[in-house]
Scaffold this active site. Structure first.
Site, short mmCIF file in Angstrom:
data_model
loop_
_atom_site.label_atom_id
_atom_site.label_comp_id
_atom_site.label_asym_id
_atom_site.label_seq_id
_atom_site.Cartn_x
_atom_site.Cartn_y
_atom_site.Cartn_z
N ARG A 1 0.43 14.46 14.52
CA ARG A 1 1.08 14.08 13.28
C ARG A 1 1.31 15.34 12.44
O ARG A 1 0.38 16.06 12.12
CB ARG A 1 0.16 13.10 12.55
CG ARG A 1 0.85 12.16 11.61
CD ARG A 1 -0.09 11.06 11.19
NE ARG A 1 -1.27 11.59 10.51
CZ ARG A 1 -1.92 10.93 9.54
NH1 ARG A 1 -1.49 9.74 9.15
NH2 ARG A 1 -2.98 11.43 8.98
N ASP B 1 0.87 -1.18 0.00
CA ASP B 1 0.00 0.00 0.00
C ASP B 1 0.91 1.23 0.00
O ASP B 1 1.71 1.43 0.93
CB ASP B 1 -0.91 -0.03 1.24
CG ASP B 1 -1.94 1.10 1.22
OD1 ASP B 1 -1.66 2.16 0.63
OD2 ASP B 1 -3.02 0.92 1.82
C1 LIG Z 1 -5.25 7.02 3.27
C2 LIG Z 1 -5.04 5.57 3.22
C3 LIG Z 1 -5.97 4.76 2.58
C4 LIG Z 1 -7.21 5.38 1.97
O1 LIG Z 1 -8.15 4.47 1.64
P1 LIG Z 1 -9.44 4.89 0.82
O2 LIG Z 1 -10.16 3.62 0.68
O3 LIG Z 1 -8.97 5.44 -0.52
O4 LIG Z 1 -10.18 5.91 1.62
C5 LIG Z 1 -5.73 3.40 2.50
N1 LIG Z 1 -4.61 2.87 3.04
C6 LIG Z 1 -3.70 3.62 3.67
C7 LIG Z 1 -2.46 3.01 4.23
C8 LIG Z 1 -3.90 5.00 3.79
O5 LIG Z 1 -3.00 5.76 4.42
#
Ligand SMILES: *Cc1c(COP(=O)(O)O)cnc(C)c1O
Length: 427
Positions: free
Chosen positions: A387, A208
């Protein structure tokens, strides 16, 4: 990195030497007394997005109507994917912009697990963004509770050692699913090394990149990463809830099967066949019609990062997070603050968490103090993390200086005592 002075003059000097300083003028910054340190949650609005969106709405949607799809809009998700690919070391046909990060994670994790039916372990870590863990838990439930989710521990709650990574991944592991830069502490994995450990064990690696893309250099191909997802409303400044992206390595695109067979994942959507034939490229991982207006806002903003260049952005971000930590050590440590992020630069993304028992009320005071006090917008992450996001496209050294000075005053003069500890809906 050594910084020689806590004076504001020194901060101005650093700003004067900053070769990326011109990019700040690309953003709508209406209040010079508002210091925005939350670009890692929602990036600022680029000025160019305003005209771009006006044209997308009035000229394109308004006048071209349905014909707009054939004027290039249908290709936008993959064309935009190609631009993002250039930022994360992928080939131009390995990324598509689509859906939310969470949905993309579901699609790719499901596809990976179904390709390893004999294995029943998923590895993630305790620093991961909860949404990612929820998706994995939901998948386990959906697949009949045959899988086990193993979370790599963190001794200090800030970082994860490579030994703990190696211990968690074994021959039963189907999928290793991790966030490259942790949302709370900003701990950053060595992507190539962890991917290699996963591959040695025969597992798929899914990263991710939500807190990485546009913030730190990423080279997906070089690390031979299988799968990745990421967010566009943080460092890419795509606007609230803008669509996310996903990456599937070229050779895996036809090997894996996505769990949602939408019409836009079909080989020829406009043939309207009654039986599904999947596309043989990255479009296989799309689902339905793209949210074009939100996608247009991403299109307007990504070039800013490409123009600024990831290596230069990273150099400035390293310098600014180090400067922030330097001021914290000098001013805030004596007031009871501790660092909630790694000290080693190579293990740190582009935000810094600082911790204090009164963290939440300090945050409220930063955001809500009336003028003439300077307003600072960080965010708060339980239980005690303030943060502070550094977005090298527009954050200045002077802002970091003013923000930390303000935090010092709020604690020194106990101004936070005027604010409630009751949590608001969005922190
Ligand atoms: C911000 C973030 C998301 C966002 O997820 P959405 O489904 O697009 O709202 C997902 N994973 C991580 C690690 C994030 O920081």
């Amino acid at each position: 990195m050594d910084f020689k002075s806590t004076n504001v003059e020194f901060a101005s000097e650093l700003d004067a030497q900053d070769e990326l300083a011109v990019f700040r003028h690309e953003f709508l910054i209406s209040d010079p007394n508002l210091i925005y340190l939350d670009g890692n949650s929602l990036g600022r609005l680029p000025k160019r997005t305003i005209d771009f969106m006006r044209s997308a709405i009035e000229e394109q949607w308004g006048k071209r109507l349905i014909r707009i799809w054939n004027d290039g809009w249908m290709q936008t998700p993959t064309q935009l994917g190609a631009r993002i690919a250039s930022m994360v070391g992928a080939q131009e046909d390995e990324i598509v912009v689509t859906d939310a990060t969470t949905v993309n994670l579901f699609k790719l994790a499901m596809a990976a697990l179904r390709a390893r039916p004999q294995r029943h372990r998923i590895v993630s870590d305790v620093l991961n963004f909860p949404s990612d863990l929820y998706v994995l838990q939901g998948i386990i439930d959906l697949l009949g509770s045959k899988h086990e989710l193993r979370l790599i521990p963190s001794a200090d709650g800030i970082s994860i050692t490579s030994r703990d990574v190696e211990n968690a991944i074994d021959a039963q592991t189907a999928l290793v699913c991790l966030t490259h830069v942790a949302f709370k502490s900003a701990f950053m994995y060595d992507m190539a090394r962890v991917t290699d450990v996963a591959h040695q064990a025969g597992a798929f690696m899914l990263w991710d990149l939500s807190h990485s893309v546009g913030a730190v250099p990423v080279d997906l191909n070089k690390a031979n990463v299988d799968l990745a997802v990421g967010c566009t409303y943080k460092y890419l400044n795509g606007g609230p809830g803008s669509p996310a992206f996903l990456y599937v390595r070229k050779d895996l695109q036809t090997q894996l099967k996505p769990p949602i067979w939408g019409w836009l994942a079909a080989d020829n959507p406009f043939a309207f066949e009654l039986d599904f034939t999947p596309a043989s490229n990255i479009s296989r991982y799309k689902v339905g019609a793209p949210p074009m207006l939100s996608m247009k806002a991403v299109e307007a903003s990504v070039d800013l990062l490409i123009e600024a260049d990831m290596e230069r952005l990273r150099a400035k971000s390293e310098s600014q997070t180090s400067y922030l930590i330097y001021l914290m050590d000098e001013w805030l440590a004596p007031l009871g603050f501790t660092l909630g992020s790694p000290r080693q630069i190579e293990q740190r993304g582009s935000h810094v968490s600082i911790r204090h028992a009164e963290g939440y009320r300090i945050c409220r005071a930063l955001i809500e103090s009336p003028p003439p006090a300077v307003k600072v917008i960080p965010d708060f992450r339980e239980p005690d993390n303030i943060r502070l996001g550094i977005t090298p496209l527009y954050t200045t050294y002077t802002e970091i200086h003013r923000a930390l000075e303000r935090i010092r005053t709020i604690v020194d003069e106990k101004i936070y005592g005027q604010y409630s500890n009751e949590r608001l809906g969005v922190t």
